[in-house]
Design a protein around this motif. Structure first.
Motif, PDB file in Angstrom:
ATOM      1  N   GLN A 163      11.159   5.372  -1.268  1.00  0.00           N
ATOM      2  CA  GLN A 163      10.237   4.453  -0.601  1.00  0.00           C
ATOM      3  C   GLN A 163       9.114   5.211   0.099  1.00  0.00           C
ATOM      4  N   ALA A 164       9.406   6.382   0.638  1.00  0.00           N
ATOM      5  CA  ALA A 164       8.351   7.182   1.275  1.00  0.00           C
ATOM      6  C   ALA A 164       7.322   7.624   0.239  1.00  0.00           C
ATOM      7  N   GLN A 165       7.785   8.059  -0.940  1.00  0.00           N
ATOM      8  CA  GLN A 165       6.853   8.455  -1.996  1.00  0.00           C
ATOM      9  C   GLN A 165       6.065   7.256  -2.513  1.00  0.00           C
ATOM     10  N   LEU A 166       6.706   6.115  -2.583  1.00  0.00           N
ATOM     11  CA  LEU A 166       6.025   4.902  -3.026  1.00  0.00           C
ATOM     12  C   LEU A 166       4.908   4.545  -2.043  1.00  0.00           C
ATOM     13  N   ARG A 167       5.211   4.600  -0.773  1.00  0.00           N
ATOM     14  CA  ARG A 167       4.191   4.299   0.248  1.00  0.00           C
ATOM     15  C   ARG A 167       3.060   5.336   0.234  1.00  0.00           C
ATOM     16  N   LYS A 168       3.429   6.580   0.005  1.00  0.00           N
ATOM     17  CA  LYS A 168       2.439   7.660   0.024  1.00  0.00           C
ATOM     18  C   LYS A 168       1.495   7.581  -1.175  1.00  0.00           C
ATOM     19  N   ASN A 169       2.046   7.278  -2.347  1.00  0.00           N
ATOM     20  CA  ASN A 169       1.263   7.361  -3.577  1.00  0.00           C
ATOM     21  C   ASN A 169       0.715   6.031  -4.086  1.00  0.00           C
ATOM     22  N   LEU A 170       1.149   4.926  -3.512  1.00  0.00           N
ATOM     23  CA  LEU A 170       0.681   3.622  -3.964  1.00  0.00           C
ATOM     24  C   LEU A 170       0.101   2.867  -2.772  1.00  0.00           C
ATOM     25  N   VAL A 171      -1.203   2.859  -2.689  1.00  0.00           N
ATOM     26  CA  VAL A 171      -1.870   2.227  -1.557  1.00  0.00           C
ATOM     27  C   VAL A 171      -1.679   0.721  -1.559  1.00  0.00           C
ATOM     28  N   ASP A 172      -1.916   0.115  -2.715  1.00  0.00           N
ATOM     29  CA  ASP A 172      -1.807  -1.340  -2.827  1.00  0.00           C
ATOM     30  C   ASP A 172      -0.703  -1.700  -3.817  1.00  0.00           C
ATOM     31  N   PRO A 173       0.440  -2.186  -3.331  1.00  0.00           N
ATOM     32  CA  PRO A 173       1.538  -2.505  -4.241  1.00  0.00           C
ATOM     33  C   PRO A 173       1.388  -3.843  -4.959  1.00  0.00           C
ATOM     34  N   LYS A 174       0.365  -4.620  -4.618  1.00  0.00           N
ATOM     35  CA  LYS A 174       0.258  -5.975  -5.173  1.00  0.00           C
ATOM     36  C   LYS A 174       0.127  -6.011  -6.703  1.00  0.00           C
ATOM     37  N   PRO A 175      -0.726  -5.161  -7.320  1.00  0.00           N
ATOM     38  CA  PRO A 175      -0.801  -5.220  -8.797  1.00  0.00           C
ATOM     39  C   PRO A 175       0.530  -4.849  -9.462  1.00  0.00           C
ATOM     40  N   ALA A 176       1.193  -3.817  -8.955  1.00  0.00           N
ATOM     41  CA  ALA A 176       2.487  -3.425  -9.527  1.00  0.00           C
ATOM     42  C   ALA A 176       3.525  -4.514  -9.294  1.00  0.00           C
ATOM     43  N   CYS A 178      10.676 -19.543   8.073  1.00  0.00           N
ATOM     44  CA  CYS A 178       9.739 -19.826   6.988  1.00  0.00           C
ATOM     45  C   CYS A 178       8.639 -18.775   6.888  1.00  0.00           C
ATOM     46  N   VAL A 179       8.306 -18.136   7.994  1.00  0.00           N
ATOM     47  CA  VAL A 179       7.223 -17.162   8.025  1.00  0.00           C
ATOM     48  C   VAL A 179       7.711 -15.760   7.660  1.00  0.00           C
ATOM     49  N   LEU A 180       8.998 -15.466   7.792  1.00  0.00           N
ATOM     50  CA  LEU A 180       9.512 -14.119   7.542  1.00  0.00           C
ATOM     51  C   LEU A 180       9.147 -13.567   6.173  1.00  0.00           C
ATOM     52  N   PRO A 181       9.236 -14.332   5.083  1.00  0.00           N
ATOM     53  CA  PRO A 181       8.847 -13.760   3.797  1.00  0.00           C
ATOM     54  C   PRO A 181       7.403 -13.283   3.762  1.00  0.00           C
ATOM     55  N   ALA A 182       6.532 -13.898   4.529  1.00  0.00           N
ATOM     56  CA  ALA A 182       5.144 -13.466   4.568  1.00  0.00           C
ATOM     57  C   ALA A 182       5.011 -12.115   5.243  1.00  0.00           C
ATOM     58  N   TRP A 183       5.953 -11.764   6.113  1.00  0.00           N
ATOM     59  CA  TRP A 183       5.923 -10.475   6.797  1.00  0.00           C
ATOM     60  C   TRP A 183       6.546  -9.364   5.964  1.00  0.00           C
ATOM     61  N   ALA A 184       7.176  -9.716   4.884  1.00  0.00           N
ATOM     62  CA  ALA A 184       7.857  -8.711   4.067  1.00  0.00           C
ATOM     63  C   ALA A 184       6.848  -7.687   3.561  1.00  0.00           C
ATOM     64  N   ASP A 185       7.273  -6.454   3.546  1.00  0.00           N
ATOM     65  CA  ASP A 185       6.431  -5.355   3.113  1.00  0.00           C
ATOM     66  C   ASP A 185       6.343  -5.346   1.592  1.00  0.00           C
ATOM     67  N   GLY A 186       5.136  -5.206   1.060  1.00  0.00           N
ATOM     68  CA  GLY A 186       4.933  -5.197  -0.380  1.00  0.00           C
ATOM     69  C   GLY A 186       5.636  -4.038  -1.057  1.00  0.00           C
ATOM     70  N   HIS A 187       5.683  -2.886  -0.398  1.00  0.00           N
ATOM     71  CA  HIS A 187       6.362  -1.730  -0.972  1.00  0.00           C
ATOM     72  C   HIS A 187       7.869  -1.980  -1.085  1.00  0.00           C
ATOM     73  N   ALA A 215       2.927  -7.698  -8.977  1.00  0.00           N
ATOM     74  CA  ALA A 215       2.602  -8.800  -9.891  1.00  0.00           C
ATOM     75  C   ALA A 215       3.116  -8.491 -11.300  1.00  0.00           C
ATOM     76  N   PHE A 216       2.965  -7.237 -11.730  1.00  0.00           N
ATOM     77  CA  PHE A 216       3.465  -6.874 -13.062  1.00  0.00           C
ATOM     78  C   PHE A 216       4.979  -7.025 -13.140  1.00  0.00           C
ATOM     79  N   PHE A 217       5.713  -6.482 -12.166  1.00  0.00           N
ATOM     80  CA  PHE A 217       7.163  -6.522 -12.227  1.00  0.00           C
ATOM     81  C   PHE A 217       7.719  -7.933 -12.028  1.00  0.00           C
ATOM     82  N   GLN A 218       6.911  -8.839 -11.482  1.00  0.00           N
ATOM     83  CA  GLN A 218       7.339 -10.227 -11.355  1.00  0.00           C
ATOM     84  C   GLN A 218       6.950 -11.058 -12.576  1.00  0.00           C
TER      85      GLN A 218
END
Length: 152
Positions: free
Chosen positions: A78-91, A12-21, A93-96
């Motif tokens: 994924q490396a470029q995404l991590r490098k250039n996007l500090v906070d993936p939460k707004p993106a 049940c806790v694993l989804p909370a550990w999922a990386d936002g990127h 939220a948009f894609f969801q």
């Protein structure tokens, strides 16, 4: 019983550990886009097979398969995404959101093999309003299309 309870709790806790990127990469449809790209790459390789000498063709196939292997493409993206996007939460939220899902679905539809074949000779002509043409003109001036084309 304790192990079962612990396993259930961890599950049940694993989804909370999922990386936002990672979530963003999947929700935005990039794995499917990569699969569509690999289909197009394989089709392009087949087209060149009869027109190139065997050694040149094989070198081309080997180089493109190495450069565009699914794991390599995923890792670089994924490396470029991590490098250039500090906070993936707004993106994320948009894609969801309903609009984000609609955009992803349209992108995935446009890059499918059957759609690429359908539009191989160019996209159908569409009528645009004057205001839309004005916006397109402003975007064409503002966006570095030549640099982007050279990059591609």
């Amino acid at each position: 019983m304790r192990r079962l309870l612990f396993s259930l709790l961890m599950f049940c806790v694993l989804p909370a550990w999922a990386d936002g990127h990672d979530q963003l990469y999947k929700v935005a449809g990039w794995p499917e886009q990569r699969a569509h790209f690999n289909d197009a790459l394989a089709a392009a390789q087949k087209r060149y097979e009869s027109s190139l000498p065997p050694a040149v063709f094989q070198a081309l196939v080997n180089n493109s398969n190495q450069r565009f292997s699914p794991n390599a493409v995923d890792q670089r993206a994924q490396a470029q995404l991590r490098k250039n996007l500090v906070d993936p939460k707004p993106a994320l939220a948009f894609f969801q959101s309903p609009l984000g899902k609609k955009i992803v679905a349209a992108e995935l539809l446009a890059t499918r093999r059957d759609q690429l074949a359908k539009n191989a000779k160019g996209l159908p002509k569409m009528q645009a309003s004057d205001s839309r043409l004005l916006i397109i003109g402003h975007l064409a001036q503002a966006l570095p299309a030549r640099e982007a084309g050279a990059e591609v």
